[in-house]
Motif scaffolding. Structure first.
Motif, PDB file in Angstrom:
ATOM      1  N   ILE A  43       0.851  -1.194   0.000  1.00  0.00           N
ATOM      2  CA  ILE A  43       0.000   0.000   0.000  1.00  0.00           C
ATOM      3  C   ILE A  43       0.883   1.239   0.000  1.00  0.00           C
ATOM      4  N   LEU A  44       0.645   2.110  -0.962  1.00  0.00           N
ATOM      5  CA  LEU A  44       1.369   3.374  -1.038  1.00  0.00           C
ATOM      6  C   LEU A  44       0.688   4.443  -0.191  1.00  0.00           C
ATOM      7  N   ASP A  45      -0.634   4.410  -0.152  1.00  0.00           N
ATOM      8  CA  ASP A  45      -1.391   5.380   0.638  1.00  0.00           C
ATOM      9  C   ASP A  45      -2.826   4.880   0.746  1.00  0.00           C
ATOM     10  N   ALA A  46      -3.467   5.211   1.842  1.00  0.00           N
ATOM     11  CA  ALA A  46      -4.883   4.881   2.028  1.00  0.00           C
ATOM     12  C   ALA A  46      -5.517   6.010   2.822  1.00  0.00           C
ATOM     13  N   ARG A  47      -6.667   6.476   2.363  1.00  0.00           N
ATOM     14  CA  ARG A  47      -7.280   7.646   2.988  1.00  0.00           C
ATOM     15  C   ARG A  47      -8.795   7.532   3.009  1.00  0.00           C
ATOM     16  N   VAL A  48      -9.392   8.286   3.927  1.00  0.00           N
ATOM     17  CA  VAL A  48     -10.826   8.511   3.914  1.00  0.00           C
ATOM     18  C   VAL A  48     -11.049  10.009   3.749  1.00  0.00           C
ATOM     19  N   SER A  49     -12.198  10.390   3.200  1.00  0.00           N
ATOM     20  CA  SER A  49     -12.495  11.807   3.028  1.00  0.00           C
ATOM     21  C   SER A  49     -13.993  12.014   2.963  1.00  0.00           C
ATOM     22  N   ASP A  50     -14.404  13.256   2.744  1.00  0.00           N
ATOM     23  CA  ASP A  50     -15.806  13.660   2.735  1.00  0.00           C
ATOM     24  C   ASP A  50     -16.446  13.391   4.103  1.00  0.00           C
ATOM     25  N   PRO A  51     -16.036  14.139   5.135  1.00  0.00           N
ATOM     26  CA  PRO A  51     -16.605  13.927   6.469  1.00  0.00           C
ATOM     27  C   PRO A  51     -18.134  13.994   6.434  1.00  0.00           C
ATOM     28  N   ALA A  52     -18.769  13.151   7.239  1.00  0.00           N
ATOM     29  CA  ALA A  52     -20.228  13.057   7.209  1.00  0.00           C
ATOM     30  C   ALA A  52     -20.773  12.860   8.620  1.00  0.00           C
ATOM     31  N   TYR A  53     -22.038  13.196   8.790  1.00  0.00           N
ATOM     32  CA  TYR A  53     -22.743  12.905  10.031  1.00  0.00           C
ATOM     33  C   TYR A  53     -23.507  11.593   9.881  1.00  0.00           C
ATOM     34  N   LEU A  54     -23.597  10.848  10.961  1.00  0.00           N
ATOM     35  CA  LEU A  54     -24.471   9.689  11.011  1.00  0.00           C
ATOM     36  C   LEU A  54     -25.604  10.041  11.974  1.00  0.00           C
ATOM     37  N   THR A 108     -23.621   8.955  18.264  1.00  0.00           N
ATOM     38  CA  THR A 108     -24.230   9.729  17.176  1.00  0.00           C
ATOM     39  C   THR A 108     -23.947  11.222  17.298  1.00  0.00           C
ATOM     40  N   HIS A 109     -23.084  11.599  18.232  1.00  0.00           N
ATOM     41  CA  HIS A 109     -22.831  13.017  18.447  1.00  0.00           C
ATOM     42  C   HIS A 109     -21.974  13.589  17.316  1.00  0.00           C
ATOM     43  N   GLN A 110     -21.839  14.899  17.293  1.00  0.00           N
ATOM     44  CA  GLN A 110     -21.201  15.587  16.177  1.00  0.00           C
ATOM     45  C   GLN A 110     -19.745  15.206  15.976  1.00  0.00           C
ATOM     46  N   SER A 111     -19.058  14.858  17.054  1.00  0.00           N
ATOM     47  CA  SER A 111     -17.625  14.578  16.943  1.00  0.00           C
ATOM     48  C   SER A 111     -17.325  13.158  16.487  1.00  0.00           C
ATOM     49  N   ALA A 112     -18.349  12.316  16.348  1.00  0.00           N
ATOM     50  CA  ALA A 112     -18.110  10.947  15.896  1.00  0.00           C
ATOM     51  C   ALA A 112     -17.585  10.953  14.469  1.00  0.00           C
ATOM     52  N   ASP A 113     -16.540  10.175  14.220  1.00  0.00           N
ATOM     53  CA  ASP A 113     -15.908  10.169  12.901  1.00  0.00           C
ATOM     54  C   ASP A 113     -16.699   9.326  11.909  1.00  0.00           C
ATOM     55  N   ASN A 114     -17.111   9.943  10.834  1.00  0.00           N
ATOM     56  CA  ASN A 114     -17.710   9.241   9.707  1.00  0.00           C
ATOM     57  C   ASN A 114     -17.222   9.908   8.432  1.00  0.00           C
ATOM     58  N   PHE A 115     -16.977   9.102   7.423  1.00  0.00           N
ATOM     59  CA  PHE A 115     -16.508   9.618   6.143  1.00  0.00           C
ATOM     60  C   PHE A 115     -17.251   8.887   5.029  1.00  0.00           C
ATOM     61  N   GLN A 116     -17.564   9.599   3.973  1.00  0.00           N
ATOM     62  CA  GLN A 116     -18.291   8.979   2.881  1.00  0.00           C
ATOM     63  C   GLN A 116     -17.385   8.130   1.996  1.00  0.00           C
ATOM     64  N   GLN A 117     -16.149   8.555   1.792  1.00  0.00           N
ATOM     65  CA  GLN A 117     -15.278   7.904   0.835  1.00  0.00           C
ATOM     66  C   GLN A 117     -14.089   7.224   1.511  1.00  0.00           C
ATOM     67  N   SER A 118     -13.628   6.146   0.893  1.00  0.00           N
ATOM     68  CA  SER A 118     -12.408   5.460   1.320  1.00  0.00           C
ATOM     69  C   SER A 118     -11.667   5.022   0.067  1.00  0.00           C
ATOM     70  N   ALA A 119     -10.350   5.147   0.087  1.00  0.00           N
ATOM     71  CA  ALA A 119      -9.580   4.799  -1.110  1.00  0.00           C
ATOM     72  C   ALA A 119      -8.209   4.276  -0.731  1.00  0.00           C
ATOM     73  N   VAL A 120      -7.636   3.502  -1.661  1.00  0.00           N
ATOM     74  CA  VAL A 120      -6.296   2.950  -1.451  1.00  0.00           C
ATOM     75  C   VAL A 120      -5.523   3.022  -2.759  1.00  0.00           C
ATOM     76  N   LEU A 121      -4.259   3.385  -2.642  1.00  0.00           N
ATOM     77  CA  LEU A 121      -3.324   3.379  -3.764  1.00  0.00           C
ATOM     78  C   LEU A 121      -2.286   2.316  -3.459  1.00  0.00           C
ATOM     79  N   PHE A 122      -2.068   1.380  -4.369  1.00  0.00           N
ATOM     80  CA  PHE A 122      -1.189   0.246  -4.084  1.00  0.00           C
ATOM     81  C   PHE A 122      -0.367  -0.129  -5.312  1.00  0.00           C
ATOM     82  N   ARG A 123       0.654  -0.947  -5.068  1.00  0.00           N
ATOM     83  CA  ARG A 123       1.528  -1.398  -6.144  1.00  0.00           C
ATOM     84  C   ARG A 123       1.797  -2.891  -5.989  1.00  0.00           C
TER      85      ARG A 123
END
Length: 310
Positions: free
Chosen positions: A250-261, A272-287
């Protein structure tokens, strides 16, 4: 006029709007900020909040450049792509930013990872680039992103626009020769794969040593294309699919687009509070770094998954 800004939150939910961010003009003082729709609907924003975090990046002049609004929304969620951000400086000059939400989105880590994939690919001279799930179901294609010196191959489990090869990713090596693929990528596909670990092994079989891969999918997203919606991926989940045993690094792996649940019914024992981590997207770059001896001798039809795919 030169400005810099970022939208931390622009959320419309149940007729309530939450807007937060910062905006800084390089050659003047912002005195007024508002969002406007072409139909005339207008929303003034509270501008001038403390911005110590922005000062650390841009210097003392960027103090008190935060803005926010929390209240009833004059817009619907469908309006957001048409909204324009307006600002006025102390000397009377007025400026605007069209598609300001999209501009913020393009700074998200996933978009940066896509740019890194394309940059790494541009350093190669030629080869075959495979897109998994290439069918233009909603009119979106990515063939144009690949430099013309490469042989783009659109692969999908069903025939349709932009599909060059009809094949199931779980059996990709039955359709493509070993070590024949320079790079592979997919968007919003891995959540629909019954056995993504089997697909990882199949990718190793068809990719050449040193080949590059990019997978973009979801960490949190509503169920869609049911019943063929199976998985969600965190940033660390990718280690189970792309690792030394499967022949990848894995060269890099990230999540983005913060979201509320937001649950329909709130319970005190649910996070379910505002500080809970949720992200819409997840991605990985690999070789690909080597071959794998792993296998998963299970066919999709053996899993009693019903109609696959829909």
């Amino acid at each position: 006029m030169p400005i810099r800004y970022h939208i931390d939150s622009f959320t419309i939910f149940e007729q309530t709007l939450v807007v937060e961010g910062w905006l800084f003009a390089d050659d003047g003082q912002v005195v007024m900020l508002w969002v406007e729709h072409p139909n005339g609907a207008r929303l003034p924003l509270d501008y001038g909040g403390p911005s110590d975090d922005v000062v650390q990046a841009l210097g003392p002049a960027a103090r008190d450049c935060r803005f926010r609004y929390r209240g009833r929304s004059p817009f619907t969620a469908e309006d957001t792509s048409a909204l324009v951000l307006h600002f006025q400086l102390a000397d009377g000059r007025v400026g605007q930013e069209v598609d300001f939400i999209r501009t913020t989105l393009l700074r998200e880590p996933i978009h940066q990872l896509v740019a890194q994939f394309l940059h790494e690919l541009s350093r190669q001279e030629h080869g075959q680039v495979v897109e998994l799930g290439a069918r233009a179901r909603s009119g979106v294609t990515r063939r144009h992103l690949i430099p013309p010196r490469f042989d783009y191959l659109g692969v999908d489990v069903l025939p349709g626009p932009n599909v060059d090869l009809v094949a199931d990713a779980h059996a990709l090596s039955r359709y493509l020769p070993p070590a024949s693929v320079e790079a592979v990528f997919s968007f919003s596909v891995f959540e629909h794969l019954l056995m993504p670990w089997k697909v990882a092994v199949e990718l190793n079989r068809v990719m050449r040593p040193g080949g590059l891969g990019l997978i973009v999918t979801h960490q949190a997203w509503p169920v869609h294309d049911a019943p063929c919606d199976y998985w969600r991926f965190s940033a660390t989940a990718w280690r189970s699919l792309f690792n030394r045993a499967t022949g990848f690094a894995i060269l890099d792996a990230r999540v983005s687009d913060p979201a509320y649940l937001v649950p329909k019914v709130a319970f005190t024992d649910r996070i379910t509070h505002q500080s809970a981590d949720n992200f819409q997207q997840s991605a990985v770059l690999f070789r690909k770094i080597g071959e794998t001896r792993l296998d998963w001798e299970v066919e999709v039809g053996e899993l009693d998954a019903g109609q696959y795919p829909v």
